[in-house]
Design a protein around this motif. Structure first.
Motif, PDB file in Angstrom:
ATOM      1  N   THR A  42      -5.518   4.746   7.590  1.00 34.95           N
ATOM      2  CA  THR A  42      -5.927   4.272   6.267  1.00 34.95           C
ATOM      3  C   THR A  42      -5.247   2.950   5.953  1.00 34.95           C
ATOM      4  O   THR A  42      -5.850   2.029   5.409  1.00 34.95           O
ATOM      5  CB  THR A  42      -5.585   5.330   5.201  1.00 34.95           C
ATOM      6  OG1 THR A  42      -6.201   6.556   5.562  1.00 34.95           O
ATOM      7  CG2 THR A  42      -6.070   4.907   3.832  1.00 34.95           C
ATOM      8  N   PHE A  89       0.813  -1.224   0.000  1.00 29.10           N
ATOM      9  CA  PHE A  89       0.000   0.000   0.000  1.00 29.10           C
ATOM     10  C   PHE A  89       0.840   1.266   0.000  1.00 29.10           C
ATOM     11  O   PHE A  89       0.320   2.365   0.042  1.00 29.10           O
ATOM     12  CB  PHE A  89      -0.949  -0.006   1.198  1.00 29.10           C
ATOM     13  CG  PHE A  89      -1.699  -1.299   1.336  1.00 29.10           C
ATOM     14  CD1 PHE A  89      -2.510  -1.740   0.300  1.00 29.10           C
ATOM     15  CD2 PHE A  89      -1.561  -2.086   2.460  1.00 29.10           C
ATOM     16  CE1 PHE A  89      -3.189  -2.941   0.400  1.00 29.10           C
ATOM     17  CE2 PHE A  89      -2.234  -3.288   2.563  1.00 29.10           C
ATOM     18  CZ  PHE A  89      -3.049  -3.716   1.534  1.00 29.10           C
ATOM     19  N   SER A  90       2.158   1.147  -0.011  1.00 28.23           N
ATOM     20  CA  SER A  90       2.975   2.355   0.061  1.00 28.23           C
ATOM     21  C   SER A  90       3.052   3.014  -1.307  1.00 28.23           C
ATOM     22  O   SER A  90       2.933   2.381  -2.344  1.00 28.23           O
ATOM     23  CB  SER A  90       4.376   2.020   0.558  1.00 28.23           C
ATOM     24  OG  SER A  90       5.019   1.147  -0.334  1.00 28.23           O
ATOM     25  N   ASP A  91       3.244   4.309  -1.276  1.00 26.47           N
ATOM     26  CA  ASP A  91       3.321   5.086  -2.496  1.00 26.47           C
ATOM     27  C   ASP A  91       4.128   6.327  -2.158  1.00 26.47           C
ATOM     28  O   ASP A  91       4.376   6.598  -0.996  1.00 26.47           O
ATOM     29  CB  ASP A  91       1.907   5.482  -2.946  1.00 26.47           C
ATOM     30  CG  ASP A  91       1.796   5.425  -4.461  1.00 26.47           C
ATOM     31  OD1 ASP A  91       2.811   5.707  -5.119  1.00 26.47           O
ATOM     32  OD2 ASP A  91       0.709   5.100  -4.957  1.00 26.47           O
ATOM     33  N   GLU A  92       4.496   7.075  -3.199  1.00 29.81           N
ATOM     34  CA  GLU A  92       5.289   8.275  -2.935  1.00 29.81           C
ATOM     35  C   GLU A  92       4.551   9.173  -1.947  1.00 29.81           C
ATOM     36  O   GLU A  92       5.131   9.787  -1.073  1.00 29.81           O
ATOM     37  CB  GLU A  92       5.556   9.041  -4.227  1.00 29.81           C
ATOM     38  CG  GLU A  92       6.392  10.291  -3.991  1.00 29.81           C
ATOM     39  CD  GLU A  92       7.680  10.298  -4.793  1.00 29.81           C
ATOM     40  OE1 GLU A  92       7.681   9.741  -5.886  1.00 29.81           O
ATOM     41  OE2 GLU A  92       8.668  10.861  -4.306  1.00 29.81           O
ATOM     42  N   ARG A  93       3.248   9.219  -2.119  1.00 30.04           N
ATOM     43  CA  ARG A  93       2.421   9.997  -1.202  1.00 30.04           C
ATOM     44  C   ARG A  93       2.041   9.095  -0.051  1.00 30.04           C
ATOM     45  O   ARG A  93       1.382   8.085  -0.237  1.00 30.04           O
ATOM     46  CB  ARG A  93       1.181  10.447  -1.952  1.00 30.04           C
ATOM     47  CG  ARG A  93       0.360  11.437  -1.221  1.00 30.04           C
ATOM     48  CD  ARG A  93      -0.348  12.347  -2.190  1.00 30.04           C
ATOM     49  NE  ARG A  93       0.595  13.012  -3.081  1.00 30.04           N
ATOM     50  CZ  ARG A  93       0.356  14.174  -3.659  1.00 30.04           C
ATOM     51  NH1 ARG A  93      -0.772  14.789  -3.439  1.00 30.04           N
ATOM     52  NH2 ARG A  93       1.229  14.726  -4.455  1.00 30.04           N
ATOM     53  N   ALA A  94       2.472   9.450   1.141  1.00 31.24           N
ATOM     54  CA  ALA A  94       2.243   8.577   2.282  1.00 31.24           C
ATOM     55  C   ALA A  94       0.756   8.505   2.612  1.00 31.24           C
ATOM     56  O   ALA A  94       0.030   9.466   2.422  1.00 31.24           O
ATOM     57  CB  ALA A  94       3.013   9.111   3.480  1.00 31.24           C
ATOM     58  N   ILE A  95       0.289   7.358   3.085  1.00 30.22           N
ATOM     59  CA  ILE A  95      -1.082   7.285   3.579  1.00 30.22           C
ATOM     60  C   ILE A  95      -1.008   7.217   5.101  1.00 30.22           C
ATOM     61  O   ILE A  95      -0.002   6.794   5.663  1.00 30.22           O
ATOM     62  CB  ILE A  95      -1.849   6.063   3.032  1.00 30.22           C
ATOM     63  CG1 ILE A  95      -1.044   4.779   3.237  1.00 30.22           C
ATOM     64  CG2 ILE A  95      -2.199   6.254   1.573  1.00 30.22           C
ATOM     65  CD1 ILE A  95      -1.841   3.527   2.942  1.00 30.22           C
ATOM     66  N   SER A  96      -2.079   7.633   5.751  1.00 30.04           N
ATOM     67  CA  SER A  96      -2.058   7.660   7.209  1.00 30.04           C
ATOM     68  C   SER A  96      -2.072   6.224   7.738  1.00 30.04           C
ATOM     69  O   SER A  96      -2.489   5.295   7.055  1.00 30.04           O
ATOM     70  CB  SER A  96      -3.258   8.429   7.742  1.00 30.04           C
ATOM     71  OG  SER A  96      -4.435   7.710   7.442  1.00 30.04           O
TER      72      SER A  96
END
Lengths: 306, 582
Positions: A45, A35-42
């Motif tokens: 989430t 689920f990781s991406d350049e834009r961090a998720i909380s």
């Protein structure tokens, strides 16, 4: 024979289970998150994702549930493509393409390889034998992306004789089939030649000749029948890997097959898809190996599975 | 005479094998019929999802904005909000109350009316923890939204009130938490798009109540210009005109075929006249095309400046990078021009600060110019004259040829100008993300695309402990400016605050902006109505095909650049927000 078959079929179960177990553990211990991406998720989430994909459950529960989903072919949603079920939406449409492409390539490879190899063995050290030896050496040494790339340049761009990419008609199949068949064809030719060279001077071949069996018949039906055994053992695992697609060939010719999933699912850490791919390949592999063993018995009367 | 009998077995075996093979091919081959008037386009690899509430990538959003229509629509030509489902709206003087008047003829593709309740349901769904919407924070300008999301995550039984109210079917009142000058644009963003409750909740059979799988062609119901007619993973997505769309008469392209392809294949197909539009062009071809476009020979090539920045981030937690002078020295010494010319190669603009140009009414911070003298002076002031005694640092990047080449040039600048040794280290994408997010790096390659055209979309990254601030950098004045700007209605005043914040970022150097992204889009001349823009927004409904222009080949051909240089996956493709390569 039937006892052998039942025995082998029963052995498939622990074999596949062992492969599943090891893959499952490796996948769950791989670094990086699906689920990781350049834009961090909380964190919250991420926890929800983990709940949706059962990652919040104890490992043994996940182990059993995922296994059940795979065995029943019910599948589960992909982590990278949540709208898609890994079995029905991702592998099911892609596998027939890889299978059709692979089967054609393998048929071509086996026919060409065996013919070339036998000729080389019978006419050893002739000009053609030298040529074949050189070409097959190239075939086993050149990686498929070089062969595919060259064919694409020559036939797809310069002469524009064949479509450069895509899927759907027979002409679009020509370049990928050749690229995919090149290695196994060359390998089979070399195997056949070596094996024929050993078999040709054997007593039973001489007996056949002495009995007055025509030359071609001696070579194909007597010598080749024996010399084919090593080729057959190669064909089993080769079929499993070719039927499950080639990432390189699929990428070069833009074919939507399973080879793509094998690589991308690992890069994306798409756990369900990785496991589905591994199980698809392993199942094919063990089944192919079983077929090879049965083929042995059919070809060589000395082999009996009692 | 030749005796054929002994050959029978072999012949039968061969015949069976060949027949089997032919049967398999017959069963699998076949090409779908294509509507001759359709728009055929490729935007790179397959999109991740069609659930607007769960979208993360620009490529996904592009499809969503043709399938679903928000209260407003971002006009590709101006990037301003134009009426969508809302035919008009009123804004209160303090900028906190929005009243949207929905058009009574807005319809879902099943014929039912689109109502204010549909929007309330869709927005609440995004804020609900179970939906796991990665972009839920886009809704936080709405009153109570953030509190609602947090309460839902905590599992509270009683959830706070949300600032949205339906006044009948066709009027939606939205109250904001604080004035948000770009709120109207937000209402066209994928996270704000309406979804139909009955369809979503029925969901896919496989996924039960998780609301996955409702986007399959046989289930999905949408309210935009198009409906989803086919979706075969990585093969084709076919959109057909939605006959229930309120403005269906104005939609001139009946069918859009979105074909996921590698950039190489897409480029070849385009040059052969088999695609009408390509948004993902292979790097090698792009460079040659850019040259021809500059020479005026390829009017079908658009080199589009994007609202995105390629930069390096610096981990400010440990020595010697916790020293501003050291960070500034690195910033002042790097040769951005060289990286653009040798790696970016698409005539990108040098990034003098973090926020890319293009925001109306906002003048960015003063651009940082390369100043090697000053860099040397700062470094020696920090105690490392000529780089002496400077510890060996590592520059981390995700495995990709372009990133490596850029990193080598950066390393070279620092070694030559400052005498500093920097080692390069690459990691596979997912491992890279994990390392960077837990702060296990010195300097790391990064990229960011703005979600909306406002400096805040960039600047709020670096507030103290921000979810995407992996640098450990913290500045009170900066935090205060970002907070205050969010509460300021007066536009010039707000812009001045954001500018000051951006200036702090430049002076403190937790990041080294390198260049602003460009992208290349190819559009065949017979496709009309295309407007390049900062966000690469494309509305299929705004386009039309000029039959007189014919479906001939590209303006210039036979000179096709070699289709080499495969677009390696960086985790999500060029246009995955913030993830693009050079």
């Amino acid at each position: 024979m039937s006892k052998f078959l039942i025995n082998r079929l029963l052995w498939l179960v622990p074999t596949l289970l062992a492969i599943y177990t090891i893959s499952f553990l490796m996948v769950h211990n791989a670094p990086g998150s699906p689920f990781s991406d350049e834009r961090a998720i909380s964190d919250e989430t991420r926890q929800q994702y983990e709940r949706i994909y059962r990652l919040d459950q104890p490992l043994h529960v996940q182990y059993v549930m995922t296994l059940a989903d795979l065995v029943t072919l019910r599948g589960m949603p992909s982590m990278k493509y949540p709208d898609k079920n890994v079995v029905s939406d991702l592998l099911a449409p892609a596998f027939p393409r890889s299978f059709a492409l692979g089967l054609t390539a393998l048929t071509v490879a086996a026919l060409v390889g065996v013919a070339v190899g036998s000729y080389s063995a019978v006419r050893r050290y002739s000009a053609l034998d030298h040529l074949f030896t050189g070409v097959t050496l190239l075939g086993v040494s050149l990686p498929s992306f070089v062969i595919g790339g060259l064919l694409l340049m020559i036939f797809g761009f310069w002469t524009q004789l064949l479509p450069a990419y895509g899927w759907g008609s027979v002409d679009k199949l020509v370049l990928p089939v050749i690229s995919l068949a090149a290695f196994p064809a060359a390998y089979i030719a070399r195997l056949t030649r070596n094996s024929m060279v050993d078999v040709l001077p054997m007593d039973f071949v001489r007996v056949a000749r002495a009995k007055g069996v025509p030359g071609s018949q001696t070579i194909v039906l007597h010598a080749l029948r024996n010399a084919f055994l090593p080729v057959l053992s190669y064909l089993g695992p080769a079929a499993a890997s070719i039927f499950t697609g080639s990432f390189v060939i699929e990428t070069i010719f833009n074919i939507n097959g399973v080879g793509h999933h094998f690589v991308q699912s690992a890069l994306n850490r798409d756990y369900p898809l990785i496991l589905a791919c591994v199980m698809l390949f392993s199942t094919l592999l063990v089944v192919m190996n079983l077929l090879v063993d049965l083929g042995y018995a059919a070809l060589d009367p000395r082999i009996r599975y009692d | 005479m030749l005796n054929l009998r002994p050959w029978r077995g072999l012949a039968i075996t061969l015949a069976i094998v060949l027949l089997l093979n032919a049967a398999v091919l017959y069963a699998v081959l076949g090409e779908p019929a294509v509507d001759p008037g359709s728009l055929r386009m490729s935007q790179g690899p397959e999109i991740a999802t069609l659930d607007p509430g769960r979208m993360k990538a620009l490529a996904d959003g592009r499809i969503a904005s043709s399938l679903f229509e928000g209260l407003t629509v971002t006009d590709p030509a101006t990037l301003a909000a134009r009426p969508g489902v809302a035919q008009r709206w009123d804004v209160s003087a303090d900028g906190l109350e929005y009243t949207f008047h929905l058009r009574p003829d807005a319809r879902w593709s099943d014929g039912s009316a689109v109502t204010a309740e549909d929007f309330i349901y869709s927005w609440r769904r995004v804020l609900t923890a179970r939906t796991a919407a990665p972009y839920k924070y886009m809704l936080y300008p709405i009153k109570g939204a953030e509190a609602y999301a947090k309460a839902s995550e905590a599992g509270d039984e009683v959830l706070p009130e949300l600032g949205m109210k339906a006044q009948g079917d066709n009027c939606l009142q939205v109250t904001l938490e604080r004035t948000t000058p770009y709120f109207l644009s937000l209402t066209s963003f994928s996270t704000y798009l309406p979804v139909k409750r009955e369809v979503v909740e029925k969901g896919g059979e496989a996924a039960g109540d998780e609301q996955l799988g409702w986007t399959a062609p046989d289930k999905i119901v949408s309210n935009g210009a198009y409906v989803l007619s086919e979706w075969v993973y990585s093969d084709r997505m076919v959109l057909r005109k939605n006959r229930h769309y309120w403005n269906a008469d104005a939609i001139r392209i009946n069918e859009v075929r979105v074909l996921p392809m590698t950039s190489d294949a897409a480029y070849v197909a385009y040059e052969k006249g088999q695609l009408d539009m390509v948004t993902d062009v292979p790097a090698l071809a792009a460079e040659a095309l850019a040259r021809r476009q500059a020479a005026g020979r390829r009017p079908d090539v658009y080199l589009v400046p994007n609202f995105g920045t390629y930069y390096y981030k610096i981990n400010c937690r440990q020595k010697p990078l916790n020293d501003v002078r050291v960070r500034r020295a690195l910033l002042l010494a790097i040769d951005k021009r060289a990286i653009i010319e040798k790696v970016g190669r698409l005539n990108q603009r040098e990034a003098g600060s973090f926020v890319p140009p293009g925001v109306a009414g906002y003048e960015g911070a003063e651009a940082v110019e390369r100043n090697v003298e000053e860099a040397r002076r700062l470094l020696s002031e920090a105690g490392y004259p000529g780089g002496k005694g400077f510890p060996r640092l590592t520059l981390l990047y995700n495995t990709h040829e372009g990133h490596r080449n850029a990193a080598e040039l950066a390393m070279q600048s620092w070694k030559q100008e400052l005498g500093i040794e920097v080692a390069l280290e690459n990691m596979e994408w997912k491992v890279f993300l994990e390392e960077v997010q837990k702060g296990g790096y010195h300097i790391a390659r990064s990229g960011w695309y703005g979600d909306y055209i406002d400096p805040n979309s960039f600047l709020d990254l670096f507030v103290t402990d921000g979810g995407n601030n992996d640098t450990g950098w913290s500045n009170e004045r900066y935090d205060e400016l970002i907070r205050k700007a969010a509460e300021t209605v007066e536009k010039a005043e707000r812009a001045a605050m954001l500018r000051e914040a951006e200036q702090i970022l430049n002076d403190q150097g937790p990041i080294i902006p390198v260049y602003y992204y460009n992208s290349m889009i190819l559009v065949r001349p017979h496709v009309k109505g295309f407007s390049p823009n900062l966000r690469n927004e494309i509305l299929f409904g705004d386009l039309w095909i000029d039959a007189a222009g014919g479906k001939g080949k590209a303006a210039e051909q036979g000179e096709a650049a070699p289709a080499g240089g495969s677009g390696e996956a960086m985790g999500g493709g060029q246009e995955g927000r913030g993830q693009g390569g050079p």
